[in-house]
Design a protein around this motif. Sequence first.
Motif, short mmCIF file in Angstrom:
data_model
loop_
_atom_site.label_atom_id
_atom_site.label_comp_id
_atom_site.label_asym_id
_atom_site.label_seq_id
_atom_site.Cartn_x
_atom_site.Cartn_y
_atom_site.Cartn_z
N THR A 1 0.81 -1.30 -0.15
CA THR A 1 -0.26 0.07 0.02
C THR A 1 1.01 1.41 0.10
OG1 THR A 1 -0.22 0.04 2.37
CG2 THR A 1 -1.73 -0.93 1.35
N SER A 2 2.05 1.06 0.29
CA SER A 2 2.93 2.32 0.44
C SER A 2 3.50 2.55 -0.82
CB SER A 2 4.04 2.08 1.44
OG SER A 2 4.66 1.11 1.34
N THR A 3 3.47 1.60 -1.90
CA THR A 3 4.18 1.92 -3.21
C THR A 3 3.57 3.03 -4.05
OG1 THR A 3 2.62 0.05 -4.16
CG2 THR A 3 4.98 -0.59 -3.35
N GLU A 4 4.22 3.35 -4.89
CA GLU A 4 3.83 4.65 -5.93
C GLU A 4 2.83 4.08 -6.77
OE1 GLU A 4 7.06 5.60 -8.37
OE2 GLU A 4 5.51 7.19 -9.30
N VAL A 5 2.77 2.78 -7.19
CA VAL A 5 1.78 2.29 -8.11
C VAL A 5 0.57 2.20 -7.30
CG1 VAL A 5 2.51 -0.08 -7.99
CG2 VAL A 5 1.23 0.46 -9.60
N CYS A 6 0.55 1.71 -6.11
CA CYS A 6 -0.46 1.80 -5.30
C CYS A 6 -1.32 3.06 -4.95
CB CYS A 6 -0.15 1.13 -3.94
SG CYS A 6 -1.85 -0.04 -3.43
N GLN A 7 -0.47 4.10 -4.66
CA GLN A 7 -0.76 5.59 -4.44
C GLN A 7 -1.77 5.89 -5.68
OE1 GLN A 7 -0.64 6.73 -1.84
NE2 GLN A 7 0.86 5.42 -0.73
N LYS A 8 -1.35 5.63 -6.81
CA LYS A 8 -1.73 5.97 -8.27
C LYS A 8 -3.17 5.47 -8.19
CE LYS A 8 2.36 7.25 -10.46
NZ LYS A 8 3.32 7.03 -11.37
N VAL A 9 -3.35 4.10 -7.96
CA VAL A 9 -4.56 3.51 -8.16
C VAL A 9 -5.86 3.79 -7.12
CG1 VAL A 9 -3.65 1.52 -9.53
CG2 VAL A 9 -4.08 1.37 -7.00
N LYS A 10 -5.14 4.34 -6.10
CA LYS A 10 -6.02 4.69 -4.82
C LYS A 10 -6.63 5.98 -5.23
CE LYS A 10 -3.46 3.47 -1.50
NZ LYS A 10 -2.63 3.35 -0.26
N GLN A 11 -5.50 6.69 -5.71
CA GLN A 11 -5.88 8.08 -6.06
C GLN A 11 -7.23 8.06 -7.20
OE1 GLN A 11 -4.93 10.18 -4.07
NE2 GLN A 11 -6.26 11.84 -4.63
N TYR A 12 -6.95 7.09 -8.26
CA TYR A 12 -7.86 6.83 -9.13
C TYR A 12 -9.10 6.18 -8.53
CZ TYR A 12 -10.01 4.72 -13.05
OH TYR A 12 -11.10 4.13 -13.99
N SER A 13 -9.04 5.26 -7.80
CA SER A 13 -10.31 4.69 -7.40
C SER A 13 -11.33 5.55 -6.57
CB SER A 13 -10.07 3.46 -6.63
OG SER A 13 -9.42 2.39 -7.35
N LYS A 14 -10.75 6.75 -5.99
CA LYS A 14 -11.51 7.67 -5.13
C LYS A 14 -12.42 8.44 -6.08
CE LYS A 14 -8.24 8.38 -1.18
NZ LYS A 14 -7.47 9.62 -0.86
N ILE A 15 -11.80 8.51 -7.24
CA ILE A 15 -12.98 9.38 -8.33
C ILE A 15 -14.10 8.91 -8.03
CG2 ILE A 15 -13.40 9.62 -10.69
CD1 ILE A 15 -10.61 8.96 -11.32
N TYR A 16 -14.36 7.54 -7.83
CA TYR A 16 -15.72 6.98 -7.85
C TYR A 16 -16.57 7.20 -6.37
CZ TYR A 16 -14.04 5.59 -12.21
OH TYR A 16 -13.31 5.64 -13.26
N SER A 17 -15.82 7.77 -5.48
CA SER A 17 -16.40 7.95 -4.19
C SER A 17 -16.79 9.52 -4.42
CB SER A 17 -15.84 7.51 -2.90
OG SER A 17 -14.55 7.93 -3.03
N SER A 18 -16.26 10.32 -5.37
CA SER A 18 -16.67 11.72 -5.43
C SER A 18 -18.07 11.81 -5.93
CB SER A 18 -15.49 12.45 -6.28
OG SER A 18 -15.82 12.29 -7.54
N ASP A 19 -18.40 13.28 -6.24
CA ASP A 19 -19.54 13.60 -6.71
C ASP A 19 -19.58 13.61 -8.33
OD1 ASP A 19 -20.13 14.32 -4.16
OD2 ASP A 19 -19.69 16.26 -4.49
N ILE A 20 -18.54 13.50 -8.92
CA ILE A 20 -18.52 13.41 -10.53
C ILE A 20 -19.37 12.11 -10.94
CG2 ILE A 20 -17.05 13.34 -12.54
CD1 ILE A 20 -14.80 14.24 -10.74
N SER A 21 -20.33 12.72 -11.94
CA SER A 21 -21.23 11.47 -12.59
C SER A 21 -21.59 12.17 -14.04
CB SER A 21 -22.30 11.56 -11.74
OG SER A 21 -23.29 12.63 -11.80
N SER A 22 -21.63 10.83 -14.67
CA SER A 22 -22.04 11.17 -16.14
C SER A 22 -23.32 10.68 -16.52
CB SER A 22 -21.05 10.56 -16.96
OG SER A 22 -19.94 10.87 -16.71
N THR A 23 -23.92 11.04 -17.74
CA THR A 23 -25.32 10.70 -18.20
C THR A 23 -25.53 9.48 -18.57
OG1 THR A 23 -25.49 13.07 -18.80
CG2 THR A 23 -27.15 11.49 -19.71
N ILE A 24 -26.56 8.84 -17.92
CA ILE A 24 -26.99 7.46 -18.73
C ILE A 24 -27.97 7.82 -19.88
CG2 ILE A 24 -27.89 5.25 -18.08
CD1 ILE A 24 -25.20 5.65 -16.79
#
Lengths: 566, 478
Positions: free
Chosen positions: B45-68
Motif C-alpha cells: 500500500t505504500s508503493t507509488e503504483v498503489c498510491q496512483k490506483v487509490k487516487q484513481y479509485s477515489k474518483i468513484y466516491s466523489s460527486d462526479i457523475s455522467s449521463t446514462i
Amino acid sequence: MGAAQFRQVFLQPLQSNWSSQFPPPQGRWCSHLQCKGDAHREGTDLVCRRVFKLLSGTDSYSDPFCRAAARGDFFSVSHSNDDILSCVYKWISDSPALVVARSAPEETVTSSFASFIHAVRPEHLSKIVRHRSKRMILDSIGVGLVGSTTHVFDIALKYCLELYSSVAVSNVYGKPGMKLSPTLAAFTNGVATHSMDFDDTWHPATHPSGAVLPALLAASQMLPPNSKPNGLDFLLAFNVGLEVQGRLMHFSTEAHNIPKRFHPPSVVGTMGSAAATAKLLSLSMTQCTHALGIAASLAGAPMANAATQAKPLHIGNATRLGFEAALLAARGMEANPFILDDISGCSGFSAFYSIYQPRPLSTPSEHHEFLLEKQDIAFKRFPAHLGMHWVVDAALSVRNLFINYAGSFSPSLIRTIVLKIPVSKYINRPFPNSEHEARHSFQFNACTALLDGEVGLSSFTESSIHRQELRELLHKVVVEHPEDNVANFDKMYGEVAVLLKSGDVLTGKCDTFYGHWRKPLSRESLLKKFRSNASHVLPEEKVETIISMVDNLENLSDSSHLACSL
Amino acid sequence: MWAKTITGNFANVIHGLNKNHLTDMVIHRSKRMILDTFGVGLLGTSTEVCQKVKQYSKIYSSDISSTIWGHFDFRLPPLYAAFVNGVAVHSMDFDDTWHPATHPSGAVLPAVMALSEAFPQKKKISGLDLLLAFNVGIEVQGRLLRFSSEARNIPKRFHPPTVVGTMGSAAACAKLLALNQMKCKNTLAIAASYAGAPLANAATQTKPLHIGNAAKHGLEAACLASQGLQGNNQILDMESGIGAFYTDYNPQTLPNLQSYPWLLDQQDVAIKRFPAHLGTHWVADAASSVRRKLVENSDISLILDKIEKVIVKVPEVKYVNRPSPNSEHEARHSFQFVACSALLDGSMSIQSFASESIHRPALQELLCKTQLVHPSDNKPSFESLYCEVTVVLWDGNAISDRCNTFYGHWRKPLTKQDLEKKFQFNASEVLPAEAIEGIIETVYNLEKVEDCSVLNMFLSGQSARVFPEKLHFTHSNS
C-alpha cells in the motif's frame, strides 16, 4: 541470436546507405551526436568500444563501420526484439556521454501513435471525416438509446447501480477508515499485493493468491449480515479459486514454462477470481458456467507490461474483473457455456494459448484432491521476480567464498561476473532504470547480492539502483544460457561465477532457494516476513490479530471480520 | 449435458466442492498463502503504483457523475456510464461496422461523452474537441487493424472491438484529456493490458459487454496514465505487446501530421438497417428479393409447403452459422435465421428478433429446409463477401437472387433521410421528440457547439426548452 548473426541482420542493410535510413528523429539524434562529438569523444568512444566488443567478441576496436553503427544505427532498429539489441540499447542509453540520445524521441510505432494522439488538432479533420463521423455519432447514439430497452442493458445497469452509486463498504489494505466500492477495493488491494512483485508464485507459473484474496475479502464485506460467509466458507472459496487457476495452467504445455505472450495471472487469475467469488456468493451451477464465460472476456494482458507499473494492475484487474464476472453472472448475465472447451473457428479461453488441451476436473464426490495438496507454493523472501531468488542465493554463496578468499568483498578484484540462467527475455535486463525493471533483472539482483550480502526492500530504491558501485559491477556481467537450464520454476537453477583478475574463479550454484516449494519457509520465517511487511502500515496489536485470525480461519464465524481488520 | 463439456464440468466442480473436501494439508498451505498475501499487500500500500490506483479509485466516491442515455432520473460515475452506454450501443448488434471488421463508434463515443462530463466545473468541452477526440479513437482502431492481415477477414480468435476498441477508447480519452506525448504512450500501454476477449462469447449477452468494457477500460487507462502510471513504452512495437493478440503482427508508424490522411476519408463505415451481425445484411437483401419474385403479391404462407429447400451461399464464418438459434442473441448471429425471416416477412426489423418471432412454427419449419453453402470465391471479408439465396420448389423450379452490396454498406451508404429515420425510430423508444430533434441538430452542427454538455442533456431526455442558453452555436448559419 548470436552476435555475428545480429550484425548481419541488423547492421549490414544499414551500411550501404545509412544516412537515408534515418527518419527525422534519428537524423536529429545523429547530427546532435556529431555536434557534441568532440566534447564527448571519450565517452562516445567508450560506448562504441563496448558495442563493438559485444558484436565481435574481441577488444580490437578498429572496424570503422562498427564505430558508425555503434554511434547511430541502434536507435533506428531499437524496436526489434533482440536480446543483444536491447542490451546494446541499454548500454548506450546508460552512458553519460549519450544523455542527449535519451531525451530524443525514439521512433517506435508506439511513440508514433502517442505523438499522433497528442499532436493531432481539429484542423486536421477533413470535411469527409467530420461528415462521416457525425453520421456515426448520430447512429451510435440512436442505437444506444434503443439498446437501453434491452435485457442485457438492464443487467449491466442494475449491476452498476447496485455497486457504484454510493456503496463503499469494502476495506482498503492499510487504510483503516477508508472504504471503496467492493470491486474497486478488490482492484486496489490486488494492485497492492503485486505492487512489488512480492506475492507467491505457483508451478506452472502464476501468482495465485493475489488474484483471489482481495476479491473474496471485498465480497465478504458486501454480503448482507444474515448471509456472511464464515471462515471455512472463505477458505473453501479461496481454494476453489486456486484450484481453477492450477487446472487451467495444465491445459497448455506452453504454460509450464515462464510465459512469452500473456501474463498468466491476467489469464488464469481472472478465471480463478471468478470461480472463487462465484463460490463465496453461492452461485448456481449455471451461473458458475456463465461467470467463467464472462471472466474469459475480461482476461488476458500482454507480457510487455512486465517490469512496468502496469504489471501490478494485472493482479488488481484479475481479482476485480473476475469478481465483476461473478456479480454479473449472479444477475443473470449469460456467456458462452463452452468457454473452456476447444472450439475451432471461434475461440474461447483457448484464444490465449497456441497449444490448448482442456481436461475435465474430476467431479467432487467424497474426496477431491486439490492441486495444492500435490504442489505447494513458493514464497518470496525479497520483492522481486521469483527467478531472481536462485541467482541471489547463488551470488550469496559466491560472496562468502570471496570473503574467505580475500578477507573482504572487493569489486576491484573482479574481471567478469558470469550468470548462468535460463532464457527469459523479460527478466534479462543488463541495466535496469526503474524499481520495476530492477525487480525483473537477473543482473541487478546478482550484483546487489554480491555487493550487499543481501537483497531486501531497500535494494530497490532509486538511490540503491543508481549507485555507482552497483553500476560498475553490472558492467562486468556476462550472461550465459546453458541448455540444461530451462525457463521453468520446477527445473531452473542459478549459477554465478566470478572471474577474478588473478585468474581464479569463484562459483556458486543454487538449485532450490529457501522459500521454494521444495524448501519451504519455516513458520518462523513466514511470520517474520508477515510482521515485517504488515508493520509498515499497521500497529503491532492488529498485526497479531490478523495472524491469529488466519491461524484459526476455519473457526471464524464471520469472514468479513478479517477484511475489517486490514 | 453439463458434464460433457470442460466448461460445464468446471462449473460443476466449482459449484459442487464443499468444505469437507478441504484436507488439512490444503488448509495449512492456503492459510500460509493468505497470511503472506496480506503482509505483501499491506506493505504494497505504500508503493507509488498503489498510491496512483487509490487516487484513481477515489474518483468513484466523489460527486462526479455522467449521463446514462435515456435516463433522466439517475447518473453513474464516468467509468460505469461509459460501460452502461457502451453495452447499450452493442446490445442488439445494431451499431456500425468498419473494414477491416470492428465496431468503431461504440467503443469510443460512450467513453468520450462520459469523460466530457467529468472535467472540473469550469472546463467546457467544445463540439470540435469532441469530434477530434472521437476521430482519434476511430483512427487508432483503423490503423491497428492494418497491423495484421488476419484482421482483414472476419475474426476467429479475439473479438476485434475488445482489442482495437479498447485502444481506440484509450486514445480518444487521452486526446480529450489533452495528455502529453509520454502520457499518451502510457495510455496505450495500460489499455493493452485490458484488451482482448475471446470470440466464443459472440451471440451471447456477454458480447455487448465487450463494447461496454472497451469504452470503460480505455477511459480507465487514460485516467490512470494521467495520474502518472507508466507502462511499457513500446507496447505497439512488440510481439509480446499488442502483437500478443495476432499471429502475423506487422506494426507500422503513422503518416506525417501535415495533411494527415484519415482512414475514415478513404474508408467509410457500414450502417446497419436492422439489429444483427453485418454479414446477415447481405442475406436479408438477397432473401427479400427472392421473396418478391416468389410471391409477387400473394401471401407467402400459401406457398410455404411448395418449398423443398433454401440454399444460402455465404462465406464460412463459424459464429454466424447457426441452423437453429434459440435466443435473440443467437438469432442476430445466424445466416439461416435472417434468410428465413426475410423470406417470410419480406424485410428485417427489431421485431424479427423477438422471442415469439424466433419461435413461430413457420420459421422453424423453413429453418429445417435451409442449408448453407460456402463457395470458395466467397471470402469472409466485409469488403468482398456476397450472398446468394436460392429457393428450390418441389416442382423443380428454383428462384434465386444475389446481393453484392446491401443498402447501408460503405459502397451504398444510407441517405441522410434514412439515417435520420433510423435514428428517430431508435431514439423514440426512450426520448421525447424535442430531445431527439435537439440531438440531430447538435450533431449536425457539432463543430460549432461551444459546450457539448448540451448533448448529454438531450441524451438524458431533457429538452432544449429547459436550457435554451445551452443550445448555442458559435455561428448561426444553420
